[in-house]
Design an enzyme around this catalytic site. Structure first.
Site, PDB file in Angstrom:
ATOM      1  N   ASP A  74      70.621 -41.333 -65.492  1.00 23.47           N
ATOM      2  CA  ASP A  74      70.462 -42.530 -66.310  1.00 23.47           C
ATOM      3  C   ASP A  74      71.765 -42.916 -67.002  1.00 23.47           C
ATOM      4  OD1 ASP A  74      70.480 -40.302 -67.848  1.00 23.47           O
ATOM      5  OD2 ASP A  74      68.966 -40.975 -69.276  1.00 23.47           O
ATOM      6  N   LYS A  75      72.662 -41.944 -67.149  1.00 23.44           N
ATOM      7  CA  LYS A  75      73.957 -42.233 -67.762  1.00 23.44           C
ATOM      8  C   LYS A  75      74.927 -41.130 -67.376  1.00 23.44           C
ATOM      9  CE  LYS A  75      72.609 -40.028 -72.096  1.00 23.44           C
ATOM     10  NZ  LYS A  75      72.465 -40.184 -73.538  1.00 23.44           N
ATOM     11  N   THR A  76      76.214 -41.431 -67.450  1.00 26.36           N
ATOM     12  CA  THR A  76      77.205 -40.459 -67.009  1.00 26.36           C
ATOM     13  C   THR A  76      77.291 -39.270 -67.936  1.00 26.36           C
ATOM     14  OG1 THR A  76      78.943 -41.657 -68.205  1.00 26.36           O
ATOM     15  CG2 THR A  76      78.584 -42.237 -65.904  1.00 26.36           C
TER      16      THR A  76
END
Length: 419
Positions: free
Chosen positions: A398-400
């Site tokens: 969902d995010k780095t």
């Protein structure tokens, strides 16, 4: 005042807080186990590991070949055995024993990790200030957790060193989120206990049946001197999960609500599965491809040998064919099946197991994979998955920050057709 559990099918549970009487019978022990093999769970190490090894097609194949060799040696009138049975069965036993020993060693490491966690010390008020082991905690115990210490069980926050009994926890070990979560104790309870570490807590705590949801919780706490002894509601904002780490707070006073297998983290975990690497899956498929020409060669050779033997009988080399209890073509087929058995090399698995062990030891000794912040080296918990390193095909995130801890540094880029 004994603990009572309402409902025989998992209703709400009410426990006395910090009371010694009946403590041993409250809830379940707080110890956990992540081992793969267990006699208590009817998964003994050696027989269970041997059975699991038959997920490899080659092991099933070589057991069949070894049986045919033994039968041929004991009853030579059936078919000729070109090789001694120990040459195949012995190597197979060595490979399977080596794999079992490797699996056992890795499970011992899991047990050692569990032992260190289960015997870690925690300050508890039961009543009076005592140092207990994690596995000795029971629901209703009051625990004192300090900054950067992990929670030994699921517990409800009662008060802390910060105003109004708030606290912050790091749940990266649970959900991978690095941002701190705000937790709040019931306001009336926090005010009644104040900022005293040695606050004497008397009352009861009631909680819903254990559930797997880490984002929901319902309960109630009754503390003498707080809101006239009335029950104060508990929600997920007051629940500190086992494995989360207290942060930015000098100390927090909590009451244990779930222990051992009933903690939310334990309910979401599963027994260590049998994992198969891409290399092993590829080998299993390749054996199926090799089996087609192998059976074709065996069948063709058996037919040629039968026809040629009928036309050119050689009694000084072969026994009287009439004495065989099975057709000559079947006898020849089994003989050639054994003769060509090394088209599927058993030495391949010996090499793979040795390479797995060496790769796991190199990973553990690699200083570039050592994390100075947590003072921990890389650990290969399943050495048969070492081949999976660098073979990532898909990444869903969902995010780095979930993968990089918000520290993304470009090291190297490789493109087809470029140096």
């Amino acid at each position: 005042m004994a603990a009572k559990v309402q409902g025989a099918t998992g209703g709400w549970r009410t426990y006395p807080i910090a009371e010694q009487a009946g403590r041993a019978s409250r809830g379940i022990p707080n110890g956990v186990s992540t081992t793969k093999y267990s006699i208590r769970a009817l998964r003994p190490w050696f027989p269970w590991s041997l059975v699991e090894q038959f997920r490899r097609s080659a092991n099933v194949y070589y057991v069949l070949v070894s049986i045919l060799m033994v039968i041929g040696e004991q009853y030579p009138q059936l078919w000729v055995t070109p090789y001694a049975s120990w040459s195949t069965a012995g190597v197979l036993a060595f490979v399977m024993a080596l794999t079992s020993l490797k699996e056992g060693y890795e499970d011992i490491n899991r047990w050692r990790s569990d032992y260190r966690e289960n015997t870690a010390p925690v300050v508890a008020m039961v009543p009076g200030r005592k140092t207990l082991r994690w596995k000795d905690l029971r629901p209703g115990d009051i625990i004192l957790v300090r900054d950067r210490e992990p929670l030994p069980a699921d517990a409800a926050l009662l008060t802390s060193s910060l105003p109004n009994g708030i606290a912050y926890v790091d749940t990266a070990n649970i959900d991978g989120e690095t941002n701190l979560k705000l937790k709040e104790a019931p306001l009336e309870v926090a005010r009644a206990l104040g900022d005293r570490q040695e606050a004497r807590v008397q009352g009861t705590v009631s909680v819903e049946p254990p559930s797997r949801s880490i984002h929901s919780f319902q309960g109630a706490v009754r503390v003498q001197g707080a809101a006239g002894g009335a029950e104060q509601p508990l929600s997920e904002t007051a629940l500190l999960l086992r494995g989360s780490v207290l942060r930015n707070v000098a100390w927090a006073l909590c009451v244990v609500v779930y222990t051992g297998r009933e903690t939310k983290v334990a309910l979401n975990s599963r027994h260590a599965p049998t994992k198969t690497s891409l290399v092993e899956r590829t080998i299993n498929r390749s054996l199926g491809v090799i089996l087609i020409p192998y059976l074709a060669f065996t069948t063709a050779s058996a037919i040629v040998a039968t026809v040629w033997g009928a036309q050119l009988p050689l009694p000084y080399l072969y026994e009287d064919q009439a004495s065989r209890p099975i057709p000559e073509v079947v006898s020849s087929w089994v003989t050639f099946f054994i003769l060509y058995c090394y088209l599927i090399p058993i030495s391949l698995y010996v090499t793979i197991e040795l390479v797995n062990l060496l790769q796991a030891s190199f990973i553990a000794a690699d200083t570039l994979m050592y994390d100075e912040t947590s003072d921990s080296p890389a650990v290969a918990r399943a050495s048969n998955l070492c081949q999976e390193l660098g073979q990532v095909q898909y990444v869903f995130s969902d995010k780095t920050g979930t993968l990089t801890a918000n520290e993304m540094v470009l090291r190297y880029v490789g493109l087809p057709g470029s140096d």
